[in-house]
Write a protein that holds these residues in place. Sequence first.
Motif, PDB file in Angstrom:
ATOM      1  N   ALA A 236      45.090  67.184  26.855  1.00 59.31           N
ATOM      2  CA  ALA A 236      45.383  68.175  28.063  1.00 59.31           C
ATOM      3  C   ALA A 236      46.724  69.051  27.750  1.00 59.31           C
ATOM      4  N   LEU A 237      47.702  68.464  26.984  1.00 58.03           N
ATOM      5  CA  LEU A 237      48.912  68.960  26.439  1.00 58.03           C
ATOM      6  C   LEU A 237      48.634  70.062  25.521  1.00 58.03           C
ATOM      7  N   TRP A 238      47.552  69.864  24.708  1.00 60.03           N
ATOM      8  CA  TRP A 238      47.223  70.688  23.534  1.00 60.03           C
ATOM      9  C   TRP A 238      46.708  72.023  24.432  1.00 60.03           C
ATOM     10  N   CYS A 239      45.511  71.758  25.080  1.00 60.13           N
ATOM     11  CA  CYS A 239      45.143  72.956  26.035  1.00 60.13           C
ATOM     12  C   CYS A 239      46.107  73.825  26.541  1.00 60.13           C
ATOM     13  N   SER A 240      47.307  73.037  27.195  1.00 61.80           N
ATOM     14  CA  SER A 240      48.036  73.764  27.881  1.00 61.80           C
ATOM     15  C   SER A 240      49.243  74.635  27.008  1.00 61.80           C
ATOM     16  N   LEU A 241      49.305  73.901  26.035  1.00 62.04           N
ATOM     17  CA  LEU A 241      50.382  74.834  24.954  1.00 62.04           C
ATOM     18  C   LEU A 241      49.373  75.872  24.365  1.00 62.04           C
ATOM     19  N   GLU A 242      48.208  75.733  24.086  1.00 63.50           N
ATOM     20  CA  GLU A 242      47.335  76.784  23.482  1.00 63.50           C
ATOM     21  C   GLU A 242      47.304  78.091  24.477  1.00 63.50           C
ATOM     22  N   GLU A 243      47.512  77.893  25.680  1.00 59.87           N
ATOM     23  CA  GLU A 243      47.374  78.944  26.914  1.00 59.87           C
ATOM     24  C   GLU A 243      48.744  79.337  27.064  1.00 59.87           C
ATOM     25  N   ALA A 247      52.152  79.331  19.527  1.00 62.31           N
ATOM     26  CA  ALA A 247      52.915  79.182  18.384  1.00 62.31           C
ATOM     27  C   ALA A 247      53.417  77.762  18.256  1.00 62.31           C
ATOM     28  N   VAL A 248      54.093  77.209  19.548  1.00 64.24           N
ATOM     29  CA  VAL A 248      54.252  75.893  19.706  1.00 64.24           C
ATOM     30  C   VAL A 248      53.172  74.915  19.437  1.00 64.24           C
ATOM     31  N   SER A 249      51.969  75.115  20.002  1.00 58.55           N
ATOM     32  CA  SER A 249      50.554  74.316  19.964  1.00 58.55           C
ATOM     33  C   SER A 249      50.326  73.891  18.531  1.00 58.55           C
ATOM     34  N   ASP A 250      50.356  75.206  17.721  1.00 59.15           N
ATOM     35  CA  ASP A 250      49.878  74.716  16.374  1.00 59.15           C
ATOM     36  C   ASP A 250      50.815  73.875  15.569  1.00 59.15           C
ATOM     37  N   ALA A 251      52.092  73.925  15.762  1.00 60.79           N
ATOM     38  CA  ALA A 251      53.179  73.152  15.192  1.00 60.79           C
ATOM     39  C   ALA A 251      52.852  71.722  15.845  1.00 60.79           C
ATOM     40  N   PHE A 252      52.946  71.608  17.228  1.00 56.78           N
ATOM     41  CA  PHE A 252      52.687  70.228  17.719  1.00 56.78           C
ATOM     42  C   PHE A 252      51.544  69.629  17.302  1.00 56.78           C
ATOM     43  N   ILE A 253      50.464  70.121  17.408  1.00 58.87           N
ATOM     44  CA  ILE A 253      49.282  69.282  17.304  1.00 58.87           C
ATOM     45  C   ILE A 253      49.114  68.903  15.397  1.00 58.87           C
TER      46      ILE A 253
END
Length: 301
Positions: A236-243, A247-253
Amino acid sequence: MDDLLCHETWLSRPLNAHDFHDDDSSNVELPLFRYSGCDYKYENEEFEWAFCVCIEKEVSLMPEPNYVHYLYSNNLIPARVRVIQWFLKCRSRLNLSFGTVFYAANYLDRFISICQCNDWKYWMVELLSITCLSTAIKFNETSAFSLHEVQMESLDHSYESNTILRMELILLQAVGWRLNTVTPYSIVETVVCYVPSSLRPNLHENIMSRVTKLLLQATLDLRMMGFRQSVVGISALWCSLEELYPAVSDAFIAYIMKLLSQSQKEDLIKCHKIMDIISTTLEDSYGHHYCSLSKSPTTVL
Protein backbone atom coordinates in the motif's frame (compact mmCIF):
# COMPACT_ATOMS: atom_id res chain seq x y z
CA MET A 1 -20.17 -18.81 28.55
CA ASP A 2 -20.28 -21.95 26.39
CA ASP A 3 -24.08 -21.98 26.40
CA LEU A 4 -24.08 -18.41 25.05
CA LEU A 5 -22.06 -19.31 22.02
CA CYS A 6 -22.12 -22.89 20.79
CA HIS A 7 -21.68 -26.42 22.05
CA GLU A 8 -18.19 -26.78 20.66
CA THR A 9 -15.02 -25.72 22.42
CA TRP A 10 -13.99 -22.22 21.38
CA LEU A 11 -10.34 -22.80 22.16
CA SER A 12 -9.59 -25.63 19.76
CA ARG A 13 -5.88 -25.89 20.42
CA PRO A 14 -3.85 -25.88 23.66
CA LEU A 15 -2.07 -22.68 24.52
CA ASN A 16 1.62 -22.86 25.24
CA ALA A 17 3.37 -20.77 27.83
CA HIS A 18 5.01 -18.58 25.19
CA ASP A 19 1.59 -17.73 23.78
CA PHE A 20 0.92 -15.67 26.89
CA HIS A 21 4.07 -13.62 26.49
CA ASP A 22 3.59 -10.34 24.65
CA ASP A 23 6.80 -9.49 22.82
CA ASP A 24 7.23 -5.74 22.86
CA SER A 25 10.40 -5.79 20.78
CA SER A 26 8.57 -4.15 17.87
CA ASN A 27 8.39 -0.96 19.93
CA VAL A 28 12.13 -0.39 19.60
CA GLU A 29 12.89 3.22 18.79
CA LEU A 30 14.43 3.42 15.33
CA PRO A 31 16.96 5.93 14.02
CA LEU A 32 16.04 8.25 11.18
CA PHE A 33 17.37 7.70 7.72
CA ARG A 34 18.44 10.45 5.39
CA TYR A 35 17.55 11.08 1.79
CA SER A 36 19.96 12.30 -0.80
CA GLY A 37 18.74 12.46 -4.40
CA CYS A 38 17.20 9.04 -4.99
CA ASP A 39 19.38 7.17 -2.48
CA TYR A 40 18.32 6.30 1.05
CA LYS A 41 21.07 6.43 3.64
CA TYR A 42 19.97 4.80 6.85
CA GLU A 43 21.83 4.55 10.06
CA ASN A 44 21.50 0.94 9.06
CA GLU A 45 21.88 -1.57 11.81
CA GLU A 46 19.18 -0.51 14.26
CA PHE A 47 16.54 0.13 11.60
CA GLU A 48 17.19 -3.13 9.78
CA TRP A 49 17.19 -5.10 13.02
CA ALA A 50 13.88 -3.61 14.19
CA PHE A 51 12.25 -4.06 10.79
CA CYS A 52 13.28 -7.72 10.71
CA VAL A 53 11.95 -8.21 14.25
CA CYS A 54 8.53 -6.99 13.09
CA ILE A 55 8.61 -9.40 10.15
CA GLU A 56 9.52 -12.35 12.38
CA LYS A 57 6.98 -11.37 15.02
CA GLU A 58 4.04 -11.13 12.62
CA VAL A 59 4.10 -14.83 11.72
CA SER A 60 2.72 -15.82 15.12
CA LEU A 61 0.13 -13.02 15.10
CA MET A 62 -1.75 -13.96 11.94
CA PRO A 63 -4.89 -16.05 11.32
CA GLU A 64 -4.45 -19.77 10.72
CA PRO A 65 -3.37 -20.76 7.16
CA ASN A 66 -6.79 -22.21 6.26
CA TYR A 67 -8.68 -19.11 7.39
CA VAL A 68 -10.09 -18.03 4.03
CA HIS A 69 -11.39 -21.53 3.34
CA TYR A 70 -12.97 -21.56 6.80
CA LEU A 71 -14.75 -18.26 6.09
CA TYR A 72 -16.13 -19.63 2.84
CA SER A 73 -17.25 -22.96 4.26
CA ASN A 74 -19.05 -21.33 7.20
CA ASN A 75 -20.65 -18.50 5.22
CA LEU A 76 -18.82 -15.91 7.29
CA ILE A 77 -17.58 -13.62 4.53
CA PRO A 78 -20.67 -11.31 4.53
CA ALA A 79 -20.53 -11.21 8.33
CA ARG A 80 -16.87 -10.24 8.32
CA VAL A 81 -17.52 -7.44 5.82
CA ARG A 82 -20.35 -6.13 7.96
CA VAL A 83 -18.16 -6.20 11.08
CA ILE A 84 -15.36 -4.24 9.39
CA GLN A 85 -17.92 -1.67 8.24
CA TRP A 86 -19.20 -1.45 11.80
CA PHE A 87 -15.65 -0.88 13.08
CA LEU A 88 -15.35 2.05 10.68
CA LYS A 89 -18.64 3.57 11.77
CA CYS A 90 -17.56 3.35 15.40
CA ARG A 91 -14.19 4.86 14.55
CA SER A 92 -15.89 7.89 13.06
CA ARG A 93 -18.45 8.25 15.84
CA LEU A 94 -15.97 7.81 18.72
CA ASN A 95 -13.07 9.55 16.94
CA LEU A 96 -10.86 6.47 17.24
CA SER A 97 -7.55 6.06 15.48
CA PHE A 98 -7.36 3.91 12.36
CA GLY A 99 -4.79 1.81 14.19
CA THR A 100 -7.53 0.70 16.58
CA VAL A 101 -9.66 -0.51 13.66
CA PHE A 102 -6.79 -2.64 12.34
CA TYR A 103 -6.09 -4.07 15.78
CA ALA A 104 -9.76 -5.00 16.15
CA ALA A 105 -9.80 -6.62 12.70
CA ASN A 106 -6.70 -8.62 13.58
CA TYR A 107 -8.22 -9.87 16.84
CA LEU A 108 -11.40 -10.81 14.96
CA ASP A 109 -9.58 -12.80 12.29
CA ARG A 110 -7.27 -14.54 14.73
CA PHE A 111 -10.10 -15.55 17.03
CA ILE A 112 -12.36 -16.91 14.30
CA SER A 113 -9.49 -18.84 12.71
CA ILE A 114 -8.48 -20.40 16.04
CA CYS A 115 -11.92 -21.30 17.37
CA GLN A 116 -13.52 -24.08 15.40
CA CYS A 117 -17.20 -23.30 15.81
CA ASN A 118 -19.21 -24.67 12.89
CA ASP A 119 -22.59 -23.23 13.81
CA TRP A 120 -22.05 -19.48 13.83
CA LYS A 121 -25.07 -17.26 14.37
CA TYR A 122 -24.90 -13.56 13.65
CA TRP A 123 -25.47 -12.62 17.27
CA MET A 124 -22.28 -14.55 18.09
CA VAL A 125 -20.32 -12.60 15.46
CA GLU A 126 -21.83 -9.39 16.79
CA LEU A 127 -20.79 -10.17 20.37
CA LEU A 128 -17.30 -11.03 19.16
CA SER A 129 -17.04 -7.81 17.13
CA ILE A 130 -17.99 -5.68 20.16
CA THR A 131 -15.41 -7.56 22.20
CA CYS A 132 -12.66 -7.08 19.62
CA LEU A 133 -13.32 -3.36 19.33
CA SER A 134 -13.57 -2.76 23.07
CA THR A 135 -10.31 -4.68 23.59
CA ALA A 136 -8.56 -2.71 20.82
CA ILE A 137 -9.80 0.56 22.34
CA LYS A 138 -8.41 -0.37 25.76
CA PHE A 139 -5.10 -1.34 24.22
CA ASN A 140 -4.59 1.49 21.73
CA GLU A 141 -6.62 4.54 22.79
CA THR A 142 -5.91 7.09 25.50
CA SER A 143 -9.61 7.91 26.02
CA ALA A 144 -11.92 5.46 27.71
CA PHE A 145 -15.38 4.55 26.43
CA SER A 146 -18.10 2.63 28.19
CA LEU A 147 -19.36 -0.61 26.69
CA HIS A 148 -22.70 1.12 26.27
CA GLU A 149 -21.08 3.81 24.10
CA VAL A 150 -19.34 1.19 21.97
CA GLN A 151 -22.67 -0.54 21.26
CA MET A 152 -24.58 2.55 20.14
CA GLU A 153 -24.06 2.09 16.38
CA SER A 154 -25.97 -0.18 13.95
CA LEU A 155 -26.23 -3.34 16.05
CA ASP A 156 -29.13 -5.77 16.06
CA HIS A 157 -28.69 -6.68 19.72
CA SER A 158 -27.54 -5.16 22.98
CA TYR A 159 -25.34 -7.08 25.42
CA GLU A 160 -24.82 -6.65 29.12
CA SER A 161 -21.40 -5.44 30.25
CA ASN A 162 -20.73 -8.64 32.18
CA THR A 163 -21.33 -10.70 29.04
CA ILE A 164 -18.89 -8.61 27.03
CA LEU A 165 -16.28 -8.70 29.79
CA ARG A 166 -16.52 -12.49 29.96
CA MET A 167 -16.15 -12.61 26.20
CA GLU A 168 -13.09 -10.36 26.44
CA LEU A 169 -11.44 -12.94 28.68
CA ILE A 170 -12.20 -15.68 26.16
CA LEU A 171 -10.73 -13.52 23.39
CA LEU A 172 -7.58 -12.78 25.40
CA GLN A 173 -7.05 -16.46 26.12
CA ALA A 174 -7.59 -17.36 22.47
CA VAL A 175 -4.98 -14.88 21.18
CA GLY A 176 -2.59 -15.75 23.99
CA TRP A 177 -2.90 -12.26 25.51
CA ARG A 178 -0.83 -10.97 22.60
CA LEU A 179 -2.50 -7.69 21.71
CA ASN A 180 0.57 -5.82 20.50
CA THR A 181 0.13 -7.33 17.08
CA VAL A 182 1.62 -6.41 13.71
CA THR A 183 -0.92 -4.97 11.27
CA PRO A 184 -0.48 -3.48 7.79
CA TYR A 185 -1.23 -0.10 9.30
CA SER A 186 1.34 -0.44 12.11
CA ILE A 187 3.99 -1.47 9.59
CA VAL A 188 3.27 1.64 7.51
CA GLU A 189 3.30 3.87 10.59
CA THR A 190 6.68 2.47 11.57
CA VAL A 191 8.24 2.98 8.15
CA VAL A 192 6.66 6.38 7.52
CA CYS A 193 8.26 7.76 10.67
CA TYR A 194 11.61 7.36 8.98
CA VAL A 195 11.01 8.73 5.51
CA PRO A 196 12.98 11.77 4.34
CA SER A 197 12.49 14.76 6.60
CA SER A 198 11.95 16.95 3.54
CA LEU A 199 8.70 15.09 2.85
CA ARG A 200 7.31 15.09 6.36
CA PRO A 201 5.25 18.30 6.18
CA ASN A 202 3.05 16.69 3.50
CA LEU A 203 3.49 13.04 4.37
CA HIS A 204 0.73 12.39 6.88
CA GLU A 205 -1.78 14.48 5.02
CA ASN A 206 -1.11 12.98 1.59
CA ILE A 207 0.61 9.61 1.91
CA MET A 208 -1.13 8.37 5.07
CA SER A 209 -4.53 9.38 3.77
CA ARG A 210 -4.00 7.40 0.59
CA VAL A 211 -2.39 4.44 2.34
CA THR A 212 -5.22 4.23 4.86
CA LYS A 213 -7.88 4.11 2.15
CA LEU A 214 -5.97 1.39 0.34
CA LEU A 215 -5.51 -0.67 3.49
CA LEU A 216 -9.14 -0.39 4.52
CA GLN A 217 -10.20 -1.59 1.09
CA ALA A 218 -7.57 -4.34 1.22
CA THR A 219 -8.96 -5.51 4.57
CA LEU A 220 -12.17 -6.46 2.75
CA ASP A 221 -10.34 -8.17 -0.12
CA LEU A 222 -9.85 -11.87 0.63
CA ARG A 223 -6.97 -12.04 -1.85
CA MET A 224 -4.95 -10.10 0.69
CA MET A 225 -5.44 -12.82 3.31
CA GLY A 226 -2.78 -14.87 1.56
CA PHE A 227 -0.07 -12.32 2.33
CA ARG A 228 1.75 -11.28 5.46
CA GLN A 229 0.68 -8.08 7.18
CA SER A 230 4.01 -6.45 6.37
CA VAL A 231 3.67 -7.32 2.68
CA VAL A 232 0.20 -5.76 2.53
CA GLY A 233 1.34 -2.63 4.34
CA ILE A 234 4.47 -2.14 2.24
CA SER A 235 2.45 -2.74 -0.94
CA ALA A 236 0.00 0.00 0.00
CA LEU A 237 2.83 2.38 0.80
CA TRP A 238 4.58 1.47 -2.44
CA CYS A 239 1.45 2.22 -4.49
CA SER A 240 0.94 5.52 -2.69
CA LEU A 241 4.51 6.63 -3.18
CA GLU A 242 4.36 5.69 -6.86
CA GLU A 243 1.34 7.92 -7.22
CA LEU A 244 2.52 10.89 -5.18
CA TYR A 245 6.32 10.70 -4.98
CA PRO A 246 7.60 8.38 -7.75
CA ALA A 247 11.27 9.28 -7.30
CA VAL A 248 11.10 8.41 -3.61
CA SER A 249 9.20 5.21 -4.43
CA ASP A 250 12.05 3.76 -6.49
CA ALA A 251 14.62 4.31 -3.76
CA PHE A 252 12.29 3.14 -1.01
CA ILE A 253 11.32 -0.16 -2.58
CA ALA A 254 14.91 -0.87 -3.62
CA TYR A 255 16.02 -0.56 -0.01
CA ILE A 256 13.12 -2.57 1.45
CA MET A 257 13.70 -5.38 -1.03
CA LYS A 258 17.19 -5.82 0.41
CA LEU A 259 15.67 -6.63 3.80
CA LEU A 260 13.35 -9.37 2.51
CA SER A 261 13.88 -13.01 1.70
CA GLN A 262 13.34 -14.23 -1.85
CA SER A 263 9.87 -15.59 -1.08
CA GLN A 264 8.91 -12.32 0.61
CA LYS A 265 10.11 -10.35 -2.40
CA GLU A 266 7.98 -12.52 -4.68
CA ASP A 267 4.96 -12.05 -2.40
CA LEU A 268 5.51 -8.30 -2.34
CA ILE A 269 5.50 -8.13 -6.13
CA LYS A 270 2.32 -10.24 -6.32
CA CYS A 271 0.61 -8.22 -3.61
CA HIS A 272 1.64 -4.95 -5.24
CA LYS A 273 -0.11 -5.98 -8.47
CA ILE A 274 -3.35 -6.64 -6.58
CA MET A 275 -2.95 -3.44 -4.55
CA ASP A 276 -2.45 -1.52 -7.78
CA ILE A 277 -5.80 -2.84 -9.03
CA ILE A 278 -7.41 -1.85 -5.73
CA SER A 279 -5.84 1.58 -6.06
CA THR A 280 -7.30 2.17 -9.50
CA THR A 281 -10.78 1.05 -8.48
CA LEU A 282 -10.84 2.62 -5.03
CA GLU A 283 -14.19 4.13 -4.05
CA ASP A 284 -15.20 6.11 -1.03
CA SER A 285 -17.50 3.35 0.19
CA TYR A 286 -16.25 -0.01 1.37
CA GLY A 287 -18.89 -2.34 -0.05
CA HIS A 288 -22.55 -2.91 0.59
CA HIS A 289 -22.69 -6.52 1.70
CA TYR A 290 -25.25 -7.69 4.19
CA CYS A 291 -25.05 -10.62 6.50
CA SER A 292 -27.51 -13.47 5.99
CA LEU A 293 -26.61 -15.40 9.12
CA SER A 294 -29.44 -16.35 11.41
CA LYS A 295 -30.16 -14.09 14.34
CA SER A 296 -30.36 -15.08 17.99
CA PRO A 297 -33.63 -15.37 19.89
CA THR A 298 -34.66 -12.40 21.97
CA THR A 299 -33.62 -14.34 25.08
CA VAL A 300 -29.99 -13.69 24.14
CA LEU A 301 -30.37 -9.97 24.81
